[in-house]
Write an enzyme that holds these catalytic residues in place. Structure first.
Site, PDB file in Angstrom:
ATOM      1  N   ASP A  21      45.849  40.807  44.218  1.00 55.70           N
ATOM      2  CA  ASP A  21      47.304  40.758  44.340  1.00 55.70           C
ATOM      3  C   ASP A  21      47.867  42.161  44.145  1.00 55.70           C
ATOM      4  O   ASP A  21      47.243  43.002  43.493  1.00 55.70           O
ATOM      5  CB  ASP A  21      47.902  39.847  43.258  1.00 55.70           C
TER       6      ASP A  21
HETATM    7  N1  URA Z   1      43.187  36.016  40.854  1.00 54.98           N
HETATM    8  C1  URA Z   1      44.523  36.256  40.884  1.00 54.98           C
HETATM    9  O1  URA Z   1      45.315  35.440  40.469  1.00 54.98           O
HETATM   10  N2  URA Z   1      44.928  37.421  41.392  1.00 54.98           N
HETATM   11  C2  URA Z   1      44.097  38.397  41.840  1.00 54.98           C
HETATM   12  O2  URA Z   1      44.547  39.455  42.270  1.00 54.98           O
HETATM   13  C3  URA Z   1      42.718  38.127  41.793  1.00 54.98           C
HETATM   14  C4  URA Z   1      42.294  36.938  41.306  1.00 54.98           C
END
Ligand code: URA
Length: 263
Positions: free
Chosen positions: A112
């Site tokens: 993310d």
């Molecule tokens: N899980 C999440 O919630 N976000 C990420 O960026 C990676 C794994």
């Protein structure tokens, strides 16, 4: 940030990467006087070459890195999309990795925008596809700063497989980390705020917002999230916004992992 124009590498590493011989074998070729750089015999083992500029030959035959795949890890900073371009012009990881040195480089999976840490890059589409395939069960380790302190019962729900939305997350490893633990630093550099805690979570799934959804399902909102391991690869000493190439050992580990998936 790492300057992609100045990345000379040791000659024996170059030869090993080009598939001429192992690193030890390449050293043997050098000391035997069989390797030239720009026409000059090079026997000194500490010698460096710039793969973009120098012409390397073994027994008079030119060798290059052209046909070998690149693998590197980026310590992704907060606020960058894990994509190579964005139609809305938002900051992308593309600007942080050496794409002119390694054309075709792309990230293996995504983090993310507000997640930091290990993002693996490669030019090897086949390897990437295999590593992301759910049947490969590639483990990833995350460190999360969460609101509240998960109870033993809540941790057990994650360990057994917690329902998230319309499915059930696979059983995962989870532990509460000491705020002074080195691993906790990326998410709690100034210590763990009152009423919060840091957890280490190892999962092998990679669905969208997987970690945030798993922790939310047990009642703990993720405030900061950082990935420090992807399969056999650890982030190592890479500052935020910088990258490093995988070591020969790590490349071999990745190749072994990918080969496993072929059976
Ligand atoms: N899980 C999440 O919630 N976000 C990420 O960026 C990676 C794994």
């Amino acid at each position: 940030m790492t300057d992609e124009r100045i990345v000379p590498m040791r000659l024996q590493r170059f030869l090993a990467r080009a598939g001429v011989a192992s690193r030890r074998g390449s050293e043997g070729l050098m000391t035997a006087g069989r390797v030239t750089v720009n026409g000059q015999v090079v026997t000194e083992l500490g010698s460096k070459v710039d793969p973009l500029v120098d012409v390397v030959a073994v027994d008079g035959r030119e060798v290059s890195l052209a046909n070998t795949h690149a693998y590197l890890v980026l310590n992704k900073p907060r606020g960058f999309l894990s994509t190579m371009s964005d139609p809305h012009g938002r900051p992308c990881v593309r600007t942080l990795v050496p794409t002119s040195r390694y054309p075709g480089l792309f990230p293996v999976g995504r983090l993310d925008a507000d997640t930091t840490g290990l993002l693996l890059f490669t030019t090897n589409g086949d390897a990437s596809q295999r590593m992301l395939h759910p049947s490969m069960h590639v483990w990833k380790h995350y460190v999360a700063l969460v609101r509240g302190v998960p109870t033993h019962g809540e941790l057990e729900r994650i360990r057994k497989g917690v329902p998230i939305d319309d499915s059930v997350a696979q059983p995962a490893h989870i532990e509460i980390l000491d705020g002074h633990d080195q691993q906790a630093l990326p998410v709690a550099p100034e210590g763990v705020p009152y009423g919060h805690s840091v957890v280490g979570l190892r999962i092998h799934e990679g669905k969208k917002h997987q970690v945030k959804r798993m922790l939310k399902a047990i009642g703990h909102e993720v405030i900061r999230l950082h990935r420090d391991e992807f399969g056999p690869i650890g982030l190592g000493e890479v500052s935020s916004g910088c990258w490093r190439e995988l070591t020969e050992r790590e490349r071999a580990d990745i190749e072994a992992l990918v080969a496993q998936g072929r059976h």
